[in-house]
Design an enzyme around this catalytic site. Structure first.
Site, short mmCIF file in Angstrom:
data_model
loop_
_atom_site.label_atom_id
_atom_site.label_comp_id
_atom_site.label_asym_id
_atom_site.label_seq_id
_atom_site.Cartn_x
_atom_site.Cartn_y
_atom_site.Cartn_z
CG HIS A 107 -1.91 0.96 1.40
ND1 HIS A 107 -1.67 2.26 1.79
CD2 HIS A 107 -3.24 0.86 1.20
CE1 HIS A 107 -2.82 2.91 1.82
NE2 HIS A 107 -3.78 2.10 1.47
CG ASP A 184 0.49 -2.48 6.31
OD1 ASP A 184 -0.48 -2.59 7.07
OD2 ASP A 184 0.44 -1.86 5.23
CD GLN A 187 -7.05 -4.51 4.17
OE1 GLN A 187 -8.00 -5.22 4.49
NE2 GLN A 187 -7.19 -3.25 3.83
CE LYS A 210 -7.20 0.04 6.29
NZ LYS A 210 -7.98 0.35 5.09
CB CYS A 348 -3.52 3.06 -1.60
SG CYS A 348 -4.60 4.42 -1.25
N1 PMP Z 1 -1.79 -0.80 4.61
C1 PMP Z 1 -2.76 -1.54 4.05
C2 PMP Z 1 -2.46 -2.93 3.59
C3 PMP Z 1 -4.03 -1.00 3.93
O1 PMP Z 1 -5.01 -1.72 3.39
C4 PMP Z 1 -4.28 0.32 4.40
C5 PMP Z 1 -5.64 0.97 4.25
N2 PMP Z 1 -6.26 0.75 3.02
C6 PMP Z 1 -3.24 1.02 4.98
C7 PMP Z 1 -2.01 0.43 5.06
C8 PMP Z 1 -3.41 2.42 5.49
O2 PMP Z 1 -4.28 2.42 6.59
P1 PMP Z 1 -4.83 3.80 7.17
O3 PMP Z 1 -5.36 4.56 6.00
O4 PMP Z 1 -5.89 3.37 8.13
O5 PMP Z 1 -3.69 4.49 7.83
#
Ligand code: PMP
Length: 390
Positions: A107, A184, A187, A210, A348
């Site tokens: 991401h 990270d 998910q 999430k 993203c």
């Molecule tokens: N890493 C992953 C794998 C994600 O799916 C996301 C959110 N789509 C993020 C990081 C970023 O999370 P946040 O926008 O809640 O900071």
């Protein structure tokens, strides 16, 4: 509720989940009965707010099996957690010639902070490649990949393809070459049991929103031994021990990394969310989500001219796809008109989409409150749409 006169089918859970009533009630109860600022107070409400905030920290530590409550830093979410590591540990420890190893699945929030750091320090970025549409990691030449690596920072589950990465194995390999590791877990934290000690990582990040919690709160697991040697992130109240006009001494970890009034109500809501998930059982959630994703994938495979992404075997609770003849935006708009919420775009993960050769994919992502009947309705809506659009 109904959306455009149709019962809502919410398949955008990888972006954010819905919030159970106990989470909303916990936040309301906190504001109605216990609201005050933390730590500095000596009155009853301040003590209650501090207990609630620190209680949430303990709950997060337990949720991911961290050895100590001190290992938990509250952040706004995954993005801020990764930026914190880049700005503190990264700035203090990386220099020219060092390699930051990521995957092609990352991401943007686990990519752009490292690009910024690389520009500042002269460190280089390297990527573990993915193998075609399946999106699993190509680990055939681990020794070459890990040469000169000082930091491994990888996603546990890909938000774009649903790939579940072998994080424990990769962290073990990183440890063997003396590299620090970050996972990270945006998910994965709300979808399967997480144990930072079993994974063997130094840092792990996730976002409350999430996993049924509120927005604006998340956590960074950071081994206390590493926190001791990390410079502060932001300066301000709460993070200091003593201050003179010219300089300051900092508070002990993790408070050293939490400048200013924290998101107390967010932490309270997060605590309630973690309780809610553990009442359901994360093994059960994982089994449900993966079963639904594989059912959705099988049903999507009934369409002609569809390209489905992600691993053939085990996958996280989502499925991404494109149709040859129909633009993803038209598809998502049409689905919304029928009450079905899916997401389209690069999610993203633009470099990954560039590699796959598609500007955008459509993604349906599931959680424990979704059902097979909703997947069937989604397929029905797609069938209707394909007739109209193609
Ligand atoms: N890493 C992953 C794998 C994600 O799916 C996301 C959110 N789509 C993020 C990081 C970023 O999370 P946040 O926008 O809640 O900071």
């Amino acid at each position: 509720q109904k959306i455009n006169r149709h019962p809502l089918v919410y398949f955008d859970n990888a972006a954010t989940t819905q919030k159970p009533r106990p989470v909303l009630e916990a936040i309301q109860r906190y504001y109605e009965h216990d609201n005050a600022n933390v730590h500095r107070g000596i009155h009853e409400l301040s003590n209650r707010a501090t207990a609630a905030y620190e209680g949430a920290r303990e709950r997060v530590a337990q949720f991911i099996n961290a050895p100590s409550t001190k290992d938990i830093i509250f952040t706004r979410g995954t993005t801020e957690a990764i930026n914190l590591v880049a700005a503190t540990w990264g700035a203090a420890n990386l220099r020219e010639g060092d390699v930051i190893l990521l995957t092609e699945l990352e991401h943007h929030s686990n990519l752009v902070p490292w690009q910024l750091l690389a520009q500042r320090t002269g460190a280089a970025l390297r990527f573990i490649p993915v193998t075609g549409d399946e999106g699993t990691l190509d680990l055939s030449d681990l020794d070459a990949l890990f040469r000169d690596v000082k930091l491994l920072s990888i996603t546990h589950i890909s938000n774009a393809l649903g790939t579940i990465n072998p994080v424990a194995e990769l962290c073990a390999k990183a440890r063997a070459v003396g590299a620090v590791t970050l996972v990270d877990a945006a998910q994965s934290a709300g979808h399967l049991p997480l144990d930072v000690q079993a994974i063997g990582c130094d840092f792990l990040s996730f976002s409350g929103h999430k996993l049924c919690g509120p927005t604006g709160i998340g956590a960074l697991y950071a081994r206390t031994a590493l926190q001791e040697a990390m410079p502060p992130y932001q300066g301000g109240g709460e993070m200091i021990a003593t201050v003179t006009f010219q300089s300051s001494e900092y508070h002990v970890p993790p408070h050293k990394f939490e400048a200013g009034t924290p998101n107390i109500a967010g932490a309270v809501g997060l605590h309630a969310a973690l309780d809610y998930l553990d009442d359901l059982g994360r093994e059960n959630i994982h089994a449900h989500d993966t079963e639904l994703a594989s059912y959705a994938k099988d049903r999507l495979a009934e369409f002609d001219g569809i390209r489905i992404f992600g691993p053939a075997g085990d996958r996280g609770g989502l499925v991404s796809f494109v149709f040859e003849n129909v633009h993803a935006l038209d598809l998502a708009t049409m689905a919304d008109q029928q009450g079905v919420a899916i997401r389209i775009g690069h999610h993203c993960t633009q470099p990954l989409h560039d590699k796959l050769g598609v500007p955008a994919t459509a993604r349906a992502s599931f959680y424990f409150y979704n059902t097979r009947a909703e997947v069937d309705r989604f397929i029905e809506v797609l069938q209707k749409g394909m007739k109209l659009l193609s």
